[in-house]
Design a protein around this motif. Structure first.
Motif, PDB file in Angstrom:
ATOM      1  N   PRO A 118       0.795  -1.239   0.000  1.00  0.00           N
ATOM      2  CA  PRO A 118       0.000   0.000   0.000  1.00  0.00           C
ATOM      3  C   PRO A 118       0.826   1.287   0.000  1.00  0.00           C
ATOM      4  O   PRO A 118       0.303   2.341  -0.361  1.00  0.00           O
ATOM      5  N   LEU A 119       2.098   1.210   0.410  1.00  0.00           N
ATOM      6  CA  LEU A 119       2.921   2.416   0.530  1.00  0.00           C
ATOM      7  C   LEU A 119       3.885   2.591  -0.638  1.00  0.00           C
ATOM      8  O   LEU A 119       4.566   3.614  -0.728  1.00  0.00           O
ATOM      9  N   TRP A 120       3.939   1.631  -1.529  1.00  0.00           N
ATOM     10  CA  TRP A 120       4.971   1.622  -2.562  1.00  0.00           C
ATOM     11  C   TRP A 120       4.857   2.828  -3.505  1.00  0.00           C
ATOM     12  O   TRP A 120       3.784   3.132  -4.012  1.00  0.00           O
ATOM     13  N   GLY A 121       5.984   3.506  -3.704  1.00  0.00           N
ATOM     14  CA  GLY A 121       6.048   4.599  -4.662  1.00  0.00           C
ATOM     15  C   GLY A 121       5.416   5.894  -4.199  1.00  0.00           C
ATOM     16  O   GLY A 121       5.362   6.859  -4.970  1.00  0.00           O
ATOM     17  N   ARG A 122       4.948   5.944  -2.957  1.00  0.00           N
ATOM     18  CA  ARG A 122       4.309   7.155  -2.464  1.00  0.00           C
ATOM     19  C   ARG A 122       5.334   8.271  -2.282  1.00  0.00           C
ATOM     20  O   ARG A 122       6.496   8.024  -1.981  1.00  0.00           O
ATOM     21  N   ASP A 123       4.891   9.523  -2.433  1.00  0.00           N
ATOM     22  CA  ASP A 123       5.718  10.660  -2.075  1.00  0.00           C
ATOM     23  C   ASP A 123       6.003  10.554  -0.578  1.00  0.00           C
ATOM     24  O   ASP A 123       5.076  10.473   0.240  1.00  0.00           O
ATOM     25  N   GLN A 124       7.285  10.556  -0.219  1.00  0.00           N
ATOM     26  CA  GLN A 124       7.628  10.215   1.155  1.00  0.00           C
ATOM     27  C   GLN A 124       7.275  11.307   2.159  1.00  0.00           C
ATOM     28  O   GLN A 124       6.885  11.003   3.297  1.00  0.00           O
ATOM     29  N   ALA A 125       7.390  12.564   1.762  1.00  0.00           N
ATOM     30  CA  ALA A 125       6.979  13.638   2.663  1.00  0.00           C
ATOM     31  C   ALA A 125       5.482  13.548   2.944  1.00  0.00           C
ATOM     32  O   ALA A 125       5.033  13.677   4.089  1.00  0.00           O
ATOM     33  N   GLU A 126       4.720  13.276   1.890  1.00  0.00           N
ATOM     34  CA  GLU A 126       3.268  13.144   2.036  1.00  0.00           C
ATOM     35  C   GLU A 126       2.924  11.940   2.899  1.00  0.00           C
ATOM     36  O   GLU A 126       2.013  11.988   3.743  1.00  0.00           O
ATOM     37  N   LEU A 127       3.662  10.854   2.712  1.00  0.00           N
ATOM     38  CA  LEU A 127       3.416   9.637   3.484  1.00  0.00           C
ATOM     39  C   LEU A 127       3.690   9.865   4.968  1.00  0.00           C
ATOM     40  O   LEU A 127       2.897   9.451   5.831  1.00  0.00           O
ATOM     41  N   LEU A 128       4.781  10.538   5.281  1.00  0.00           N
ATOM     42  CA  LEU A 128       5.090  10.828   6.683  1.00  0.00           C
ATOM     43  C   LEU A 128       4.046  11.755   7.303  1.00  0.00           C
ATOM     44  O   LEU A 128       3.678  11.593   8.474  1.00  0.00           O
ATOM     45  N   GLU A 130       0.930  11.785   6.491  1.00  0.00           N
ATOM     46  CA  GLU A 130      -0.223  10.902   6.741  1.00  0.00           C
ATOM     47  C   GLU A 130      -0.044  10.128   8.032  1.00  0.00           C
ATOM     48  O   GLU A 130      -0.969   9.975   8.824  1.00  0.00           O
ATOM     49  N   MET A 131       1.162   9.600   8.211  1.00  0.00           N
ATOM     50  CA  MET A 131       1.426   8.823   9.421  1.00  0.00           C
ATOM     51  C   MET A 131       1.251   9.679  10.666  1.00  0.00           C
ATOM     52  O   MET A 131       0.685   9.226  11.669  1.00  0.00           O
ATOM     53  N   LEU A 132       1.735  10.918  10.608  1.00  0.00           N
ATOM     54  CA  LEU A 132       1.575  11.817  11.752  1.00  0.00           C
ATOM     55  C   LEU A 132       0.108  12.051  12.073  1.00  0.00           C
ATOM     56  O   LEU A 132      -0.275  12.166  13.242  1.00  0.00           O
ATOM     57  N   GLY A 133      -0.712  12.141  11.041  1.00  0.00           N
ATOM     58  CA  GLY A 133      -2.130  12.412  11.236  1.00  0.00           C
ATOM     59  C   GLY A 133      -2.969  11.185  11.497  1.00  0.00           C
ATOM     60  O   GLY A 133      -4.181  11.292  11.731  1.00  0.00           O
ATOM     61  N   SER A 134      -2.347  10.009  11.470  1.00  0.00           N
ATOM     62  CA  SER A 134      -3.108   8.758  11.572  1.00  0.00           C
ATOM     63  C   SER A 134      -3.397   8.340  13.005  1.00  0.00           C
ATOM     64  O   SER A 134      -4.187   7.422  13.240  1.00  0.00           O
ATOM     65  N   GLY A 135      -2.720   8.966  13.966  1.00  0.00           N
ATOM     66  CA  GLY A 135      -2.890   8.539  15.354  1.00  0.00           C
ATOM     67  C   GLY A 135      -1.824   7.571  15.824  1.00  0.00           C
ATOM     68  O   GLY A 135      -1.904   7.052  16.945  1.00  0.00           O
ATOM     69  N   MET A 136      -0.812   7.332  14.983  1.00  0.00           N
ATOM     70  CA  MET A 136       0.291   6.469  15.395  1.00  0.00           C
ATOM     71  C   MET A 136       1.262   7.242  16.297  1.00  0.00           C
ATOM     72  O   MET A 136       1.534   8.412  16.051  1.00  0.00           O
ATOM     73  N   GLU A 137       1.761   6.572  17.324  1.00  0.00           N
ATOM     74  CA  GLU A 137       2.812   7.136  18.177  1.00  0.00           C
ATOM     75  C   GLU A 137       4.104   6.399  17.843  1.00  0.00           C
ATOM     76  O   GLU A 137       4.221   5.194  18.084  1.00  0.00           O
ATOM     77  N   ILE A 138       5.059   7.126  17.269  1.00  0.00           N
ATOM     78  CA  ILE A 138       6.254   6.522  16.688  1.00  0.00           C
ATOM     79  C   ILE A 138       7.496   7.089  17.364  1.00  0.00           C
ATOM     80  O   ILE A 138       7.605   8.297  17.563  1.00  0.00           O
ATOM     81  N   ALA A 161      10.359  16.798  14.211  1.00  0.00           N
ATOM     82  CA  ALA A 161      11.246  15.762  13.676  1.00  0.00           C
ATOM     83  C   ALA A 161      11.044  15.596  12.176  1.00  0.00           C
ATOM     84  O   ALA A 161      12.014  15.406  11.425  1.00  0.00           O
ATOM     85  N   LEU A 162       9.788  15.668  11.733  1.00  0.00           N
ATOM     86  CA  LEU A 162       9.507  15.542  10.300  1.00  0.00           C
ATOM     87  C   LEU A 162      10.180  16.659   9.510  1.00  0.00           C
ATOM     88  O   LEU A 162      10.819  16.416   8.471  1.00  0.00           O
ATOM     89  N   GLU A 163      10.073  17.880   9.997  1.00  0.00           N
ATOM     90  CA  GLU A 163      10.693  19.000   9.293  1.00  0.00           C
ATOM     91  C   GLU A 163      12.210  18.848   9.243  1.00  0.00           C
ATOM     92  O   GLU A 163      12.843  19.149   8.216  1.00  0.00           O
TER      93      GLU A 163
END
Length: 224
Positions: A118-128, A130-138, A161-163
């Protein structure tokens, strides 16, 4: 469609699992491959021993197997494990590593199952984002790249950290998602977790220009 999901406990594999469940896959098994060598090309080794807690947190049984960690032989180790499971698909968190994806593609093709990425080839900044907004604690559990020092070990993946990651990507060309081995992570909480993981005891190990957070004790606790 019955599926298994490769997991390491890190952000990419857990987010891919979340995506696959939303896509309607019936994930029957989680699969963790624990390499005997730290220089495995296919599988993460940092804190992979915590995947039984991930399995309990999400309520999906785990198949946990050791692998040689030797190039190509570890691919055959994965194939043997998957051949024992009655599934029609395998979910993985591949984002940009052609080395890993091509080998899992081959294993799935030989077994006659689908490789779901599901994550293959995604824009990585956009993907990160999404992860931040998903409710995951990383949290970061290993770093090995310019600009990533010992202060990153145990740090949360948050907006700051993302920036910084995106800035380091522009300056030094590191892979923002860490697919080049720049860093590894552990997901302490996620929307699909029934309980969250709490790190009870850990120690930072620094080896010159890289290091990792060795989690020596962790447990599950209730969510607010």
């Amino acid at each position: 469609m019955r599926a298994a999901a490769l997991i390491t406990g890190g952000k990419d594999s857990l987010y891919a699992l979340m995506k696959a469940l939303k896509m309607g896959y019936s994930v029957e098994w989680l699969v963790s491959m624990a390499p005997k060598r730290r220089d495995s090309w296919m599988f993460h080794w940092v804190n992979v021993h915590l995947t039984p807690l991930v399995s309990e947190a999400v309520g999906i049984p785990l198949v946990y197997r050791e692998t040689s960690g030797v190039a190509e032989r570890e691919v055959e180790d994965l194939k043997r494990v998957l051949s024992e499971l009655d599934v029609e698909a395998l979910v993985s968190g591949a984002v940009a590593s052609r080395y890993q994806k091509s080998r899992v593609d081959r294993v799935c093709s030989e077994l006659g199952i689908r490789h779901v990425t599901p994550l293959w080839g995604r824009d990585q900044a956009e993907l990160l984002e999404e992860m931040l907004g998903s409710g995951m604690e990383i949290v970061f559990t290993a770093v090995a790249a310019l600009g990533l020092g010992p202060e990153w070990l145990g740090r949360r993946l948050d907006r700051g950290a993302l920036e910084e990651l995106l800035d380091l990507s522009r300056r030094f060309g590191i892979n923002p998602c860490g697919e080049g081995g720049e860093y590894e992570t552990l997901v302490l909480d996620a929307p699909i977790y029934r309980k969250r993981i709490r790190i009870v005891r850990s120690r930072a190990v620094w080896l010159g220009d890289s290091g990792y957070l060795a989690v020596e004790e962790a447990c599950l606790e209730g969510k607010a």
